[in-house]
Design an enzyme around this catalytic site. Structure first.
Site, mmCIF file in Angstrom:
data_model
loop_
_atom_site.group_PDB
_atom_site.id
_atom_site.type_symbol
_atom_site.label_atom_id
_atom_site.label_comp_id
_atom_site.label_asym_id
_atom_site.label_seq_id
_atom_site.Cartn_x
_atom_site.Cartn_y
_atom_site.Cartn_z
ATOM 1 N N PRO A 9 0.703 -1.470 -0.128
ATOM 2 C CA PRO A 9 -0.183 0.182 -0.123
ATOM 3 C C PRO A 9 0.862 1.365 0.111
ATOM 4 O O PRO A 9 1.890 1.325 0.667
ATOM 5 C CB PRO A 9 -0.731 -0.043 1.083
ATOM 6 N N ASN A 10 0.589 2.215 -0.906
ATOM 7 C CA ASN A 10 0.878 3.653 -0.768
ATOM 8 C C ASN A 10 2.204 3.595 -1.808
ATOM 9 O O ASN A 10 2.491 4.940 -1.981
ATOM 10 C CB ASN A 10 0.905 4.440 0.392
ATOM 11 N N ARG A 17 5.184 10.915 -2.638
ATOM 12 C CA ARG A 17 4.784 10.793 -1.245
ATOM 13 C C ARG A 17 5.894 11.032 -0.374
ATOM 14 O O ARG A 17 6.867 10.448 -0.516
ATOM 15 C CB ARG A 17 4.472 9.076 -1.216
ATOM 16 N N TYR A 22 10.905 9.062 1.179
ATOM 17 C CA TYR A 22 10.925 8.215 0.045
ATOM 18 C C TYR A 22 11.527 8.454 -1.269
ATOM 19 O O TYR A 22 11.850 7.689 -2.338
ATOM 20 C CB TYR A 22 9.592 7.594 -0.272
ATOM 21 N N ASN A 71 7.881 -5.591 -0.454
ATOM 22 C CA ASN A 71 7.770 -4.403 0.476
ATOM 23 C C ASN A 71 6.388 -4.287 0.450
ATOM 24 O O ASN A 71 5.814 -3.773 -0.288
ATOM 25 C CB ASN A 71 8.266 -3.162 -0.147
ATOM 26 N N ALA A 74 2.800 -0.647 4.893
ATOM 27 C CA ALA A 74 2.379 -0.556 6.405
ATOM 28 C C ALA A 74 1.764 -1.895 6.823
ATOM 29 O O ALA A 74 1.700 -2.187 7.903
ATOM 30 C CB ALA A 74 1.084 0.502 6.570
ATOM 31 N N GLU A 95 12.383 -9.394 2.546
ATOM 32 C CA GLU A 95 11.619 -8.440 2.957
ATOM 33 C C GLU A 95 12.485 -7.003 2.699
ATOM 34 O O GLU A 95 13.623 -6.945 2.973
ATOM 35 C CB GLU A 95 11.445 -8.255 4.408
ATOM 36 N N HIS A 97 12.724 -2.590 2.760
ATOM 37 C CA HIS A 97 12.104 -1.046 3.079
ATOM 38 C C HIS A 97 12.942 -0.127 2.560
ATOM 39 O O HIS A 97 14.209 -0.330 2.712
ATOM 40 C CB HIS A 97 11.650 -0.908 4.517
ATOM 41 N N ARG A 104 12.477 4.909 12.730
ATOM 42 C CA ARG A 104 11.301 5.589 12.910
ATOM 43 C C ARG A 104 10.323 5.202 13.959
ATOM 44 O O ARG A 104 10.934 4.755 14.897
ATOM 45 C CB ARG A 104 10.706 5.541 11.487
HETATM 46 C C1 DQA Z 1 8.089 1.378 4.085
HETATM 47 C C2 DQA Z 1 8.159 1.463 5.619
HETATM 48 C C3 DQA Z 1 6.581 1.496 6.306
HETATM 49 O O1 DQA Z 1 6.757 1.530 7.774
HETATM 50 C C4 DQA Z 1 5.781 2.256 5.668
HETATM 51 O O2 DQA Z 1 4.320 2.022 6.118
HETATM 52 C C5 DQA Z 1 5.723 2.304 4.013
HETATM 53 C C6 DQA Z 1 6.828 2.240 3.479
HETATM 54 C C7 DQA Z 1 9.335 1.546 3.462
HETATM 55 O O3 DQA Z 1 9.709 1.246 2.523
HETATM 56 O O4 DQA Z 1 10.335 2.380 3.966
HETATM 57 O O5 DQA Z 1 4.530 2.334 3.309
HETATM 58 O O6 DQA Z 1 7.830 -0.153 3.768
#
Ligand code: DQA
Length: 137
Positions: A9-10, A17, A22, A71, A74, A95, A97, A104
């Site tokens: 998501p996102n 964003r 990011y 990735n 959230a 995994e 990020h 954070r």
């Molecule tokens: C993320 C870190 C997550 O905590 C966050 O909710 C994201 C992006 C990252 O790539 O740093 O959406 O996965």
């Protein structure tokens, strides 16, 4: 070698964003660069904002592909379902990020993916995806 990158998501908003966290590059642009760098691989990309679609995609490729780079955004910090899906498939999952989740908020320190993953890479910006690909080579 077939490797699928899955973004949750996102992450479709990368480039727009929270650019201070990011960056300013879209994932579509970055993915083209990745495909050029790793032209020997069959690299594919899937993104969804919907938890069940991420689980369906893990099931779909998880007995066939050589690697999955996930990735989960959230959902990393909340999804028992995605954690269980990774346990249930054969393809190893790395995994990833973009940000350093451990620098954070505390809720980002918990991962339902990590205990079932081959490894975890975070904090190197989009380069985290390169490092994840390298782990399969
Ligand atoms: C993320 C870190 C997550 O905590 C966050 O909710 C994201 C992006 C990252 O790539 O740093 O959406 O996965």
């Amino acid at each position: 070698m077939k490797i699928l990158i899955i973004n949750g998501p996102n992450l479709n908003l990368l480039g727009k964003r929270e650019p201070e966290i990011y960056g300013t590059q879209t994932f579509e642009d970055y993915f083209q660069l990745l495909k050029g760098t790793y032209s020997q691989l069959e690299l594919q990309y899937f993104q969804s904002n919907i938890e069940g679609e991420l689980i369906d995609k893990l099931h779909e490729v998880g007995f066939d592909y050589e690697g999955i780079i996930l990735n989960a955004g959230a959902y990393t910090h909340t999804s028992v379902g995605i954690g269980d899906a990774i346990k249930g498939i054969e393809t190893p999952v790395v995994e990833v990020h973009i940000s350093n989740v451990h620098a954070r908020e505390e809720f980002r320190h918990k991962s339902f993916i990590a205990p079932n993953a081959k490894g975890v890479i975070f904090g190197f910006g989009l380069k985290s995806y390169n490092l994840a690909i390298e782990s399969f080579l």
